[in-house]
Motif scaffolding. Structure first.
Motif, short mmCIF file in Angstrom:
data_model
loop_
_atom_site.label_atom_id
_atom_site.label_comp_id
_atom_site.label_asym_id
_atom_site.label_seq_id
_atom_site.Cartn_x
_atom_site.Cartn_y
_atom_site.Cartn_z
N ALA A 1 -19.82 71.15 66.68
CA ALA A 1 -20.63 70.92 67.88
C ALA A 1 -19.82 71.30 69.12
O ALA A 1 -20.20 70.97 70.25
CB ALA A 1 -21.05 69.46 67.96
N ASN A 2 -18.71 71.99 68.90
CA ASN A 2 -17.83 72.36 70.02
C ASN A 2 -18.40 73.57 70.76
O ASN A 2 -18.41 74.68 70.23
CB ASN A 2 -16.41 72.65 69.53
N LYS A 3 -18.85 73.35 71.99
CA LYS A 3 -19.56 74.40 72.73
C LYS A 3 -18.71 75.64 72.95
O LYS A 3 -19.18 76.77 72.77
CB LYS A 3 -20.01 73.84 74.09
N MET B 1 -20.21 65.19 65.77
CA MET B 1 -20.68 64.91 67.13
C MET B 1 -19.72 63.99 67.88
O MET B 1 -19.58 64.08 69.10
CB MET B 1 -22.08 64.29 67.09
N THR B 2 -19.02 63.12 67.14
CA THR B 2 -18.11 62.19 67.82
C THR B 2 -16.90 62.92 68.43
O THR B 2 -16.21 62.38 69.27
CB THR B 2 -17.56 61.12 66.86
N GLN C 1 -27.93 66.53 61.89
CA GLN C 1 -28.01 65.41 60.94
C GLN C 1 -28.48 64.15 61.66
O GLN C 1 -27.97 63.79 62.73
CB GLN C 1 -26.66 65.16 60.29
N LEU C 2 -29.49 63.50 61.06
CA LEU C 2 -29.99 62.26 61.64
C LEU C 2 -28.90 61.20 61.59
O LEU C 2 -28.10 61.16 60.67
CB LEU C 2 -31.23 61.77 60.88
#
Ligand code: G3P
Length: 225
Positions: free
Chosen positions: A8-10, A32-33, A58-59
């Protein structure tokens, strides 16, 4: 063949998307964390960055009712090609079935054996993410199980595609591809190794140096008017 990035690293995503035809990204709650800021802001920024590519989110819910509600809220905010990533827990299989029936695109995840893979397909998952390295740590060759799942899918006519996931080596990725994965989700730590070899680098350097030795320059200026 589809290549996804497992991050998730932009900045990492932006750098790689700038050069390679990547098909999208996969996330999980742990991934995400690792990113700063509010969760919804991270999702929104990634959605913009992906610009319509696949976004396998992922939920975070662990019960069926919460999964259904979270799916609806994600669907309201994500513009990219959303795949709800749902673990193949008891609650998860029920959610995969119900949400697929409602028209959501679902990626079953944390798949680590043959029966989970078959059940995910029976439940209507569009993709299933098979954890290669995590199964390896239990003494199972995940890529062999991928091969088995694919043979059953061919026999029974399931259309679910397999995303190879959870990698610690290029060898594992290559075997997943050769064993029939339609997609692999690659951690950024491996992506450079995936595409760069010393032989390629040295070959290009040799061509460039030889040409410059003979013609003193390279590039468009050679073709000056
Ligand atoms: O998408 C699932 C994947 O992130 C799990 O990979 O490296 O944490 O085993 P890993």
């Amino acid at each position: 063949m589809e290549y996804l990035l497992d991050t998730a690293n932009k900045q990492l995503i932006k750098d790689i998307l700038n050069y390679y035809p990547i098909d999208g990204i996969t996330t999980n709650p742990t991934i995400m964390t690792k990113e700063p800021g509010a969760y919804l802001d991270i999702l929104s920024d990634l959605d913009t960055l992906l610009d319509g590519r696949q976004f396998h989110i992922q939920l975070t819910s662990i019960t069926f009712p919460d999964m259904v509600e979270e799916a609806k809220r994600l669907n309201d905010i994500i513009q990219s090609e959303l795949y709800l990533k749902i673990p193949v827990s008891h609650e998860g299989i029920k959610a995969i079935y119900k949400l697929s029936k409602q028209g959501f695109k679902v990626t079953a995840t944390a798949v680590t054996n043959l029966n989970q893979g078959i059940m995910a397909a029976k439940a209507g998952a569009s993709y299933l993410a098979f954890y290669v390295n995590r199964t390896a740590s239990t003494g199972i060759n995940g890529n062999d199980v991928i091969n088995e799942i694919i043979s059953i899918f061919k026999r029974d006519g399931y259309q679910t595609k397999i995303i190879g996931a959870s990698y610690k080596s290029i060898y594992q990725i290559n075997k997943s591809i050769l064993n029939g994965c339609k997609s692999v989700t690659v951690p950024p730590t491996l992506f450079k190794e995936l595409m760069e070899t010393t032989v390629t680098k040295e070959s290009i350097e040799q061509f460039t140096n030889n040409f410059k030795d003979r013609f003193k320059q390279i590039g468009p200026s050679i073709y000056k008017e």
